[in-house]
Scaffold this motif. Sequence first.
Motif, mmCIF file in Angstrom:
data_model
loop_
_atom_site.group_PDB
_atom_site.id
_atom_site.type_symbol
_atom_site.label_atom_id
_atom_site.label_comp_id
_atom_site.label_asym_id
_atom_site.label_seq_id
_atom_site.Cartn_x
_atom_site.Cartn_y
_atom_site.Cartn_z
ATOM 1 N N THR A 183 0.833 -1.204 0.000
ATOM 2 C CA THR A 183 0.000 0.000 0.000
ATOM 3 C C THR A 183 0.865 1.250 0.000
ATOM 4 O OG1 THR A 183 -1.824 1.131 1.146
ATOM 5 C CG2 THR A 183 -0.134 0.110 2.518
ATOM 6 N N ASP A 184 0.317 2.357 -0.424
ATOM 7 C CA ASP A 184 1.020 3.636 -0.340
ATOM 8 C C ASP A 184 0.902 4.213 1.064
ATOM 9 O OD1 ASP A 184 1.896 3.793 -3.013
ATOM 10 O OD2 ASP A 184 -0.049 4.572 -3.669
ATOM 11 N N GLY A 185 1.930 4.924 1.482
ATOM 12 C CA GLY A 185 1.879 5.618 2.763
ATOM 13 C C GLY A 185 2.020 4.730 3.976
ATOM 14 N N LEU A 186 2.625 3.557 3.824
ATOM 15 C CA LEU A 186 2.820 2.661 4.962
ATOM 16 C C LEU A 186 3.830 3.272 5.940
ATOM 17 C CD1 LEU A 186 2.257 -0.159 6.233
ATOM 18 C CD2 LEU A 186 4.315 -0.944 5.026
ATOM 19 N N GLN A 187 3.428 3.419 7.187
ATOM 20 C CA GLN A 187 4.281 4.058 8.186
ATOM 21 C C GLN A 187 5.403 3.132 8.648
ATOM 22 O OE1 GLN A 187 3.985 7.241 9.228
ATOM 23 N NE2 GLN A 187 2.204 7.582 7.906
ATOM 24 N N VAL A 188 6.601 3.663 8.706
ATOM 25 C CA VAL A 188 7.743 2.985 9.324
ATOM 26 C C VAL A 188 7.910 3.618 10.697
ATOM 27 C CG1 VAL A 188 10.189 2.419 9.144
ATOM 28 C CG2 VAL A 188 8.811 2.700 7.062
ATOM 29 N N ARG A 189 7.766 2.812 11.739
ATOM 30 C CA ARG A 189 7.700 3.378 13.097
ATOM 31 C C ARG A 189 8.909 2.985 13.949
ATOM 32 N NH1 ARG A 189 3.052 5.966 13.854
ATOM 33 N NH2 ARG A 189 1.278 5.466 12.489
ATOM 34 N N SER A 190 9.113 3.774 14.995
ATOM 35 C CA SER A 190 10.260 3.558 15.878
ATOM 36 C C SER A 190 10.027 2.427 16.864
ATOM 37 C CB SER A 190 10.584 4.846 16.643
ATOM 38 O OG SER A 190 9.476 5.248 17.436
ATOM 39 N N GLY A 191 8.799 1.960 16.991
ATOM 40 C CA GLY A 191 8.484 0.881 17.909
ATOM 41 C C GLY A 191 7.330 0.048 17.390
ATOM 42 N N LYS A 192 6.993 -1.000 18.136
ATOM 43 C CA LYS A 192 5.951 -1.947 17.725
ATOM 44 C C LYS A 192 4.574 -1.448 18.152
ATOM 45 C CE LYS A 192 8.344 -5.068 19.897
ATOM 46 N NZ LYS A 192 8.741 -6.364 20.528
ATOM 47 N N GLY A 193 4.034 -0.505 17.415
ATOM 48 C CA GLY A 193 2.711 0.020 17.722
ATOM 49 C C GLY A 193 2.470 1.337 17.024
ATOM 50 N N THR A 194 1.200 1.652 16.808
ATOM 51 C CA THR A 194 0.859 2.883 16.090
ATOM 52 C C THR A 194 1.100 4.135 16.923
ATOM 53 O OG1 THR A 194 -1.447 2.634 16.799
ATOM 54 C CG2 THR A 194 -0.849 1.719 14.648
ATOM 55 N N SER A 195 1.338 3.959 18.214
ATOM 56 C CA SER A 195 1.609 5.125 19.065
ATOM 57 C C SER A 195 3.052 5.607 18.940
ATOM 58 C CB SER A 195 1.306 4.795 20.527
ATOM 59 O OG SER A 195 2.142 3.746 20.995
ATOM 60 N N TYR A 196 3.903 4.785 18.331
ATOM 61 C CA TYR A 196 5.310 5.166 18.193
ATOM 62 C C TYR A 196 5.495 6.130 17.021
ATOM 63 C CZ TYR A 196 6.715 1.627 21.578
ATOM 64 O OH TYR A 196 6.868 0.897 22.740
ATOM 65 N N ALA A 197 6.537 6.922 17.103
ATOM 66 C CA ALA A 197 6.797 7.948 16.089
ATOM 67 C C ALA A 197 7.040 7.339 14.719
ATOM 68 C CB ALA A 197 8.015 8.782 16.499
ATOM 69 N N SER A 198 6.595 8.053 13.689
ATOM 70 C CA SER A 198 6.850 7.642 12.316
ATOM 71 C C SER A 198 8.238 8.119 11.899
ATOM 72 C CB SER A 198 5.792 8.234 11.382
ATOM 73 O OG SER A 198 6.119 7.957 10.034
ATOM 74 N N LEU A 199 8.999 7.205 11.314
ATOM 75 C CA LEU A 199 10.327 7.541 10.806
ATOM 76 C C LEU A 199 10.296 7.839 9.318
ATOM 77 C CD1 LEU A 199 12.407 4.759 12.614
ATOM 78 C CD2 LEU A 199 11.925 7.092 13.392
ATOM 79 N N GLY A 200 9.151 7.547 8.683
ATOM 80 C CA GLY A 200 9.013 7.739 7.242
ATOM 81 C C GLY A 200 7.913 6.837 6.730
ATOM 82 N N THR A 201 7.746 6.806 5.423
ATOM 83 C CA THR A 201 6.700 5.981 4.820
ATOM 84 C C THR A 201 7.243 5.209 3.619
ATOM 85 O OG1 THR A 201 5.966 7.791 3.375
ATOM 86 C CG2 THR A 201 4.855 7.562 5.518
ATOM 87 N N LEU A 202 6.545 4.104 3.318
ATOM 88 C CA LEU A 202 6.842 3.309 2.136
ATOM 89 C C LEU A 202 5.677 3.424 1.161
ATOM 90 C CD1 LEU A 202 8.139 -0.008 3.784
ATOM 91 C CD2 LEU A 202 9.482 1.992 3.090
ATOM 92 N N VAL B 238 7.464 -2.115 10.794
ATOM 93 C CA VAL B 238 6.300 -1.886 9.944
ATOM 94 C C VAL B 238 5.272 -2.960 10.261
ATOM 95 C CG1 VAL B 238 7.550 -0.750 8.072
ATOM 96 C CG2 VAL B 238 7.287 -3.233 8.043
ATOM 97 N N SER B 239 4.025 -2.632 10.055
ATOM 98 C CA SER B 239 2.945 -3.557 10.371
ATOM 99 C C SER B 239 3.079 -4.852 9.581
ATOM 100 C CB SER B 239 1.596 -2.908 10.062
ATOM 101 O OG SER B 239 0.543 -3.856 10.196
ATOM 102 N N ALA B 240 2.802 -5.980 10.255
ATOM 103 C CA ALA B 240 2.797 -7.283 9.594
ATOM 104 C C ALA B 240 1.387 -7.692 9.172
ATOM 105 C CB ALA B 240 3.399 -8.342 10.513
ATOM 106 N N ASN B 241 0.445 -6.750 9.261
ATOM 107 C CA ASN B 241 -0.913 -7.010 8.788
ATOM 108 C C ASN B 241 -0.857 -7.377 7.307
ATOM 109 O OD1 ASN B 241 -3.559 -6.541 7.615
ATOM 110 N ND2 ASN B 241 -4.117 -5.528 9.526
ATOM 111 N N ALA B 242 -1.444 -8.524 6.953
ATOM 112 C CA ALA B 242 -1.352 -9.029 5.577
ATOM 113 C C ALA B 242 -2.034 -8.130 4.555
ATOM 114 C CB ALA B 242 -1.936 -10.432 5.501
ATOM 115 N N SER B 243 -2.806 -7.159 5.010
ATOM 116 C CA SER B 243 -3.398 -6.196 4.085
ATOM 117 C C SER B 243 -2.390 -5.143 3.645
ATOM 118 C CB SER B 243 -4.594 -5.497 4.735
ATOM 119 O OG SER B 243 -5.629 -6.411 5.018
ATOM 120 N N TYR B 244 -1.321 -4.994 4.425
ATOM 121 C CA TYR B 244 -0.359 -3.927 4.187
ATOM 122 C C TYR B 244 1.010 -4.417 3.725
ATOM 123 C CZ TYR B 244 -3.800 -1.505 7.118
ATOM 124 O OH TYR B 244 -4.959 -1.004 7.638
#
Length: 277
Positions: free
Chosen positions: A74-93, A120-126
Amino acid sequence: MKTVTVIAAITMLSVSLFALVSCGQNDAENALSFSIADKIDALIYANYVGQNQNGGNNQSPSVNGQDALVLSLTDGLQVRSGKGTSYASLGTLDKGDMVSFIALEDGWYKTVYKERTAYVSANASYTTIYRMDTSNEKVESVIAVGKSLLGYPYVWGSQRYHWGNGVLNPSFVKGEFDCSALTQYAYYKGAGVILDVTTRTQVKQGVKVAREDLRRGDLMFFTNSSRYNLSGVERVGHVAIYLGNNYILHTASDHAVIEQISAKRWSYFIEARRVLA
């Protein structure tokens, strides 16, 4: 303790990883889904790398002679500093971009982004896991360095790591690369290969390789819109590292990335050079 960790990992994987979606339409013929056994092998290897090779943060595990990467679906996939959406975004894919696969942890893929541990999320949709064949140790070392730089911004005319002769540049700024600065850095740090300072001088190094003979680790040179109508070496305006399966590692107009070679970029292709046997 190690036995307990592996058992726990196997239990978690067997419960939650029964399927992964296939890649997008353009990637389907090259993408290979991991089976549960593959996931377990990869996780065990990643744990070994982490414990025995200075953290293993500069490389993806090679599983059965293949490089394991995380592919964004997907576009705009967040790359995060930790395992969770509350962690800061380091960039996107963007869709089709890839980063190193180090481990699967709590529903997140552990990776490297801007030379730091990221997720990055391991959700199979992403996301899904993508594998490609590896090459020799020197080539893999160069690519490992390149993968550690993913996410760093493109900076036109950035300072080179060395002056084209191995003499280090004291003004080098870590984390700032244009295309030829990135290739110079990766080849020097990964394999001690000295590349010159611009695309138009790097294109004269190594041995010319036909398009049909491209191998992982070869340098690919392209023109661009501003240089398209020039002649000779002046047409050269971009360089990338070929990974295989129509993928390159490079920094273009935004940041360092692994992505497919588009039809437009192929129309700009000039030649490839091999600087590592």
